[in-house]
Design a protein around this motif. Structure first.
Motif, PDB file in Angstrom:
ATOM      1  N   PRO A  82       0.806  -1.221   0.000  1.00 19.24           N
ATOM      2  CA  PRO A  82       0.000   0.000   0.000  1.00 19.24           C
ATOM      3  C   PRO A  82       0.842   1.275   0.000  1.00 19.24           C
ATOM      4  CG  PRO A  82      -0.120  -1.085   2.130  1.00 19.24           C
ATOM      5  CD  PRO A  82       0.523  -2.060   1.190  1.00 19.24           C
ATOM      6  N   ALA A  83       1.944   1.268   0.762  1.00 19.36           N
ATOM      7  CA  ALA A  83       2.804   2.449   0.801  1.00 19.36           C
ATOM      8  C   ALA A  83       3.481   2.689  -0.541  1.00 19.36           C
ATOM      9  CB  ALA A  83       3.857   2.300   1.893  1.00 19.36           C
ATOM     10  N   THR A  84       3.688   1.605  -1.285  1.00 19.35           N
ATOM     11  CA  THR A  84       4.332   1.713  -2.594  1.00 19.35           C
ATOM     12  C   THR A  84       3.357   2.207  -3.652  1.00 19.35           C
ATOM     13  OG1 THR A  84       5.812  -0.120  -2.024  1.00 19.35           O
ATOM     14  CG2 THR A  84       5.624   0.446  -4.361  1.00 19.35           C
ATOM     15  N   TYR A  85       2.108   1.736  -3.604  1.00 16.66           N
ATOM     16  CA  TYR A  85       1.194   1.998  -4.716  1.00 16.66           C
ATOM     17  C   TYR A  85       0.051   2.963  -4.445  1.00 16.66           C
ATOM     18  CZ  TYR A  85       3.741  -1.625  -7.110  1.00 16.66           C
ATOM     19  OH  TYR A  85       4.746  -2.345  -7.695  1.00 16.66           O
ATOM     20  N   TRP A  86      -0.398   3.130  -3.192  1.00 20.05           N
ATOM     21  CA  TRP A  86      -1.474   4.092  -2.963  1.00 20.05           C
ATOM     22  C   TRP A  86      -1.081   5.500  -3.417  1.00 20.05           C
ATOM     23  CZ3 TRP A  86      -6.348   4.089  -3.020  1.00 20.05           C
ATOM     24  CH2 TRP A  86      -7.127   3.108  -2.425  1.00 20.05           C
ATOM     25  N   PRO A  87       0.129   5.990  -3.116  1.00 19.92           N
ATOM     26  CA  PRO A  87       0.500   7.326  -3.620  1.00 19.92           C
ATOM     27  C   PRO A  87       0.455   7.401  -5.149  1.00 19.92           C
ATOM     28  CG  PRO A  87       1.969   6.679  -1.853  1.00 19.92           C
ATOM     29  CD  PRO A  87       1.156   5.456  -2.191  1.00 19.92           C
ATOM     30  N   LYS A  88       0.834   6.304  -5.822  1.00 19.53           N
ATOM     31  CA  LYS A  88       0.797   6.296  -7.282  1.00 19.53           C
ATOM     32  C   LYS A  88      -0.646   6.265  -7.796  1.00 19.53           C
ATOM     33  CE  LYS A  88       5.286   3.983  -7.752  1.00 19.53           C
ATOM     34  NZ  LYS A  88       6.029   2.805  -8.280  1.00 19.53           N
ATOM     35  N   ILE A  89      -1.502   5.529  -7.101  1.00 20.50           N
ATOM     36  CA  ILE A  89      -2.916   5.467  -7.487  1.00 20.50           C
ATOM     37  C   ILE A  89      -3.541   6.853  -7.367  1.00 20.50           C
ATOM     38  CG2 ILE A  89      -5.183   4.560  -6.820  1.00 20.50           C
ATOM     39  CD1 ILE A  89      -3.679   2.006  -5.860  1.00 20.50           C
ATOM     40  N   LEU A  90      -3.265   7.528  -6.248  1.00 27.42           N
ATOM     41  CA  LEU A  90      -3.825   8.856  -6.029  1.00 27.42           C
ATOM     42  C   LEU A  90      -3.291   9.849  -7.063  1.00 27.42           C
ATOM     43  CD1 LEU A  90      -3.608   9.035  -2.118  1.00 27.42           C
ATOM     44  CD2 LEU A  90      -5.614   8.517  -3.517  1.00 27.42           C
ATOM     45  N   ALA A  91      -1.997   9.760  -7.359  1.00 27.62           N
ATOM     46  CA  ALA A  91      -1.395  10.674  -8.345  1.00 27.62           C
ATOM     47  C   ALA A  91      -1.983  10.452  -9.729  1.00 27.62           C
ATOM     48  CB  ALA A  91       0.119  10.474  -8.374  1.00 27.62           C
ATOM     49  N   THR A  92      -2.187   9.187 -10.103  1.00 28.63           N
ATOM     50  CA  THR A  92      -2.776   8.876 -11.411  1.00 28.63           C
ATOM     51  C   THR A  92      -4.186   9.438 -11.524  1.00 28.63           C
ATOM     52  OG1 THR A  92      -1.472   6.838 -11.551  1.00 28.63           O
ATOM     53  CG2 THR A  92      -3.397   7.002 -13.000  1.00 28.63           C
ATOM     54  N   ALA A  93      -4.909   9.459 -10.394  1.00 27.39           N
ATOM     55  CA  ALA A  93      -6.279   9.994 -10.386  1.00 27.39           C
ATOM     56  C   ALA A  93      -6.302  11.512 -10.226  1.00 27.39           C
ATOM     57  CB  ALA A  93      -7.072   9.342  -9.264  1.00 27.39           C
ATOM     58  N   GLY A  94      -5.118  12.138 -10.144  1.00 21.35           N
ATOM     59  CA  GLY A  94      -5.044  13.593 -10.027  1.00 21.35           C
ATOM     60  C   GLY A  94      -5.313  14.113  -8.632  1.00 21.35           C
ATOM     61  N   ILE A  95      -5.122  13.262  -7.623  1.00 21.82           N
ATOM     62  CA  ILE A  95      -5.405  13.641  -6.237  1.00 21.82           C
ATOM     63  C   ILE A  95      -4.106  14.007  -5.523  1.00 21.82           C
ATOM     64  CG2 ILE A  95      -6.335  12.814  -4.035  1.00 21.82           C
ATOM     65  CD1 ILE A  95      -7.972  10.785  -5.840  1.00 21.82           C
ATOM     66  N   LYS A  96      -4.125  15.128  -4.798  1.00 20.17           N
ATOM     67  CA  LYS A  96      -2.947  15.593  -4.085  1.00 20.17           C
ATOM     68  C   LYS A  96      -3.253  15.722  -2.587  1.00 20.17           C
ATOM     69  CE  LYS A  96      -1.106  18.164  -8.048  1.00 20.17           C
ATOM     70  NZ  LYS A  96      -0.653  19.497  -8.548  1.00 20.17           N
ATOM     71  N   PRO A  97      -2.946  14.683  -1.826  1.00 14.43           N
ATOM     72  CA  PRO A  97      -3.166  14.765  -0.373  1.00 14.43           C
ATOM     73  C   PRO A  97      -2.255  15.821   0.246  1.00 14.43           C
ATOM     74  CG  PRO A  97      -2.867  12.493  -1.086  1.00 14.43           C
ATOM     75  CD  PRO A  97      -2.465  13.359  -2.230  1.00 14.43           C
ATOM     76  N   LYS A  98      -2.676  16.342   1.391  1.00 15.04           N
ATOM     77  CA  LYS A  98      -1.847  17.289   2.117  1.00 15.04           C
ATOM     78  C   LYS A  98      -0.652  16.575   2.728  1.00 15.04           C
ATOM     79  CE  LYS A  98      -2.004  20.367   6.157  1.00 15.04           C
ATOM     80  NZ  LYS A  98      -2.876  20.892   7.244  1.00 15.04           N
ATOM     81  N   ARG A  99      -0.905  15.316   3.159  1.00 12.28           N
ATOM     82  CA  ARG A  99       0.136  14.571   3.869  1.00 12.28           C
ATOM     83  C   ARG A  99      -0.071  13.078   3.675  1.00 12.28           C
ATOM     84  NH1 ARG A  99       0.615  13.462   9.774  1.00 12.28           N
ATOM     85  NH2 ARG A  99      -1.562  14.165   9.865  1.00 12.28           N
ATOM     86  N   ILE A 100       1.023  12.368   3.398  1.00 12.03           N
ATOM     87  CA  ILE A 100       1.021  10.901   3.338  1.00 12.03           C
ATOM     88  C   ILE A 100       1.741  10.395   4.580  1.00 12.03           C
ATOM     89  CG2 ILE A 100       1.930   8.861   2.145  1.00 12.03           C
ATOM     90  CD1 ILE A 100      -0.314  10.019   0.603  1.00 12.03           C
ATOM     91  N   VAL A 101       1.097   9.489   5.318  1.00 12.82           N
ATOM     92  CA  VAL A 101       1.659   9.018   6.588  1.00 12.82           C
ATOM     93  C   VAL A 101       1.951   7.523   6.509  1.00 12.82           C
ATOM     94  CG1 VAL A 101       1.309   8.849   9.076  1.00 12.82           C
ATOM     95  CG2 VAL A 101       0.311  10.767   7.804  1.00 12.82           C
ATOM     96  N   ASN A 102       3.138   7.134   6.957  1.00  8.56           N
ATOM     97  CA  ASN A 102       3.547   5.730   6.969  1.00  8.56           C
ATOM     98  C   ASN A 102       3.635   5.208   8.399  1.00  8.56           C
ATOM     99  OD1 ASN A 102       5.509   6.924   4.433  1.00  8.56           O
ATOM    100  ND2 ASN A 102       4.206   5.157   4.030  1.00  8.56           N
ATOM    101  N   ALA A 103       2.924   4.117   8.650  1.00  8.47           N
ATOM    102  CA  ALA A 103       2.955   3.443   9.955  1.00  8.47           C
ATOM    103  C   ALA A 103       2.177   2.148   9.807  1.00  8.47           C
ATOM    104  CB  ALA A 103       2.347   4.326  11.050  1.00  8.47           C
ATOM    105  N   SER A 104       2.131   1.351  10.852  1.00 13.48           N
ATOM    106  CA  SER A 104       1.361   0.108  10.812  1.00 13.48           C
ATOM    107  C   SER A 104      -0.132   0.421  10.764  1.00 13.48           C
ATOM    108  CB  SER A 104       1.668  -0.751  12.039  1.00 13.48           C
ATOM    109  OG  SER A 104       1.140  -0.143  13.204  1.00 13.48           O
ATOM    110  N   SER A 105      -0.926  -0.558  10.326  1.00 13.11           N
ATOM    111  CA  SER A 105      -2.375  -0.359  10.242  1.00 13.11           C
ATOM    112  C   SER A 105      -2.967   0.009  11.595  1.00 13.11           C
ATOM    113  CB  SER A 105      -3.052  -1.630   9.718  1.00 13.11           C
ATOM    114  OG  SER A 105      -2.795  -1.807   8.357  1.00 13.11           O
ATOM    115  N   SER A 106      -2.508  -0.650  12.652  1.00  9.91           N
ATOM    116  CA  SER A 106      -3.057  -0.374  13.986  1.00  9.91           C
ATOM    117  C   SER A 106      -2.714   1.038  14.446  1.00  9.91           C
ATOM    118  CB  SER A 106      -2.540  -1.404  14.988  1.00  9.91           C
ATOM    119  OG  SER A 106      -1.125  -1.429  15.013  1.00  9.91           O
TER     120      SER A 106
END
Length: 329
Positions: free
Chosen positions: A155-179
């Motif tokens: 998810p950390a590898t591809y969610w940012p790419k999925i969002l970018a492909t859809a033209g979405i620019k989050p304010k912040r991307i956060v990496n941590a465990s699901s919990s």
């Protein structure tokens, strides 16, 4: 009579020696214990790996340790340098690492010694937000804070790419465990938490017991645009009723296959026996996580890279025609 008894004892001891020796020869070079590379706590991988460890222990008398890692990218890296015995991976990261995709996470560095042994399950890209935020799709995530799992995971590898492909620019991307991300979301520090896991995602089923949430994926249109760039992805719908929030509707999203992998130097007969015992005792895996219902021999054909020779022999013995591109040279 006494002489006959002595002869029977001698014959019995001889047979025992033969069988014991045969067993020792059969297991020559086999590991005495193994480590399974999974992912952080809170994800499907860690749960799934526990079931696989139980299967190895119960059916092969092989002690197995589950190691919490960053996920498929880290598992590929660790398996390449023999720091793991088994690595759980998804199609995208393992393909990029194997071929050394210059545009992927490996930045052109090949990991040529990874070998697939059996299919695990389909991963669904899923995201959720608290209902009170009003967020109902990824199109609402512009300017928002979005959790995407730990660095090194699918998810950390591809969610940012999925969002970018859809033209979405989050304010912040956060990496941590699901919990950890789930806790941040409940505390209002995150607007959305995304993962790529099998069904159901336990984090969602747990938070739904105390909060109203919206679960969403990737629309058909956005999925099609993404697949044009990353053809080893596909699209599928999360069945209605999987979560409380989609009891009357399916959720369109992207999917990718998961596989169990080993290093190419792993003994052929050991790999063959592991695969054999896995398919014979898949009920152990299903009892751990129902996504293991997809552990079927024919699904090996979804592998994006070559198989281990022990795996090739097993599937051919089962009458499955393995494409040349999956057979190691």
């Amino acid at each position: 009579m006494k002489r006959l008894s002595m002869m029977l004892i001698a014959v019995t001891l001889s047979l025992l020696f033969v069988f014991t020796t045969a067993g020792a020869q059969e297991r020559a070079g086999w590991p005495k214990g193994v480590t399974i590379g999974a992912a952080p706590l809170g994800g499907t991988y860690f749960v799934w790996a526990g079931g696989f460890a139980k299967l190895l222990n119960d059916k092969l008398s092989l002690p197995a340790n589950v190691e919490s890692t960053g996920g498929p990218v880290h598992n590929t890296q660790l398996l390449q340098v023999k720091k793991l015995d088994f690595g759980m991976v998804t199609s995208g990261p393992v393909y990029e690492g194997f071929v050394g995709d210059p545009d992927g996470w490996s930045k052109g560095k090949k990991h040529p010694d990874i070998r697939v042994i059996f299919p695990m399950y389909t991963t669904y890209f899923q995201m959720y937000s608290l209902s009170k935020t009003g967020i109902k799709s990824i199109m609402d995530l512009n300017g928002k804070s979005v959790g995407v799992g730990p660095v090194g995971g699918t998810p950390a590898t591809y969610w940012p790419k999925i969002l970018a492909t859809a033209g979405i620019k989050p304010k912040r991307i956060v990496n941590a465990s699901s919990s950890d991300l789930n806790s941040q979301l409940k505390d209002g520090m995150l607007d959305a938490n995304g993962q790529s896991v099998g069904l159901p995602w336990v984090t969602v089923t747990e938070i739904e017991t105390t909060h109203d949430v919206n679960v969403y994926g990737v629309s058909d249109k956005d999925a099609d645009n993404f697949i044009k760039q990353f053809p080893y992805f596909s699209k599928q719908s999360i069945p209605k009723g999987t979560y409380k929030s989609n009891k009357d509707r399916e959720i369109e999203t992207l999917t990718v296959w998961n596989f169990m992998t080993v290093h190419k130097d792993t003994p052929d007969d050991f790999v063959y026996e592991v695969i054999k015992k896995t398919f014979e005792n898949v009920d152990i895996l299903i009892a751990t996580h129902k996504s293991a219902q997809e552990v079927k021999p024919e699904n090996i054909l979804y592998s994006p890279i070559v198989l281990h020779p022990g795996a090739v022999k097993y599937y051919k013995d089962k009458g499955i025609k393995i494409p040349d591109k999956m057979i190691p040279k």
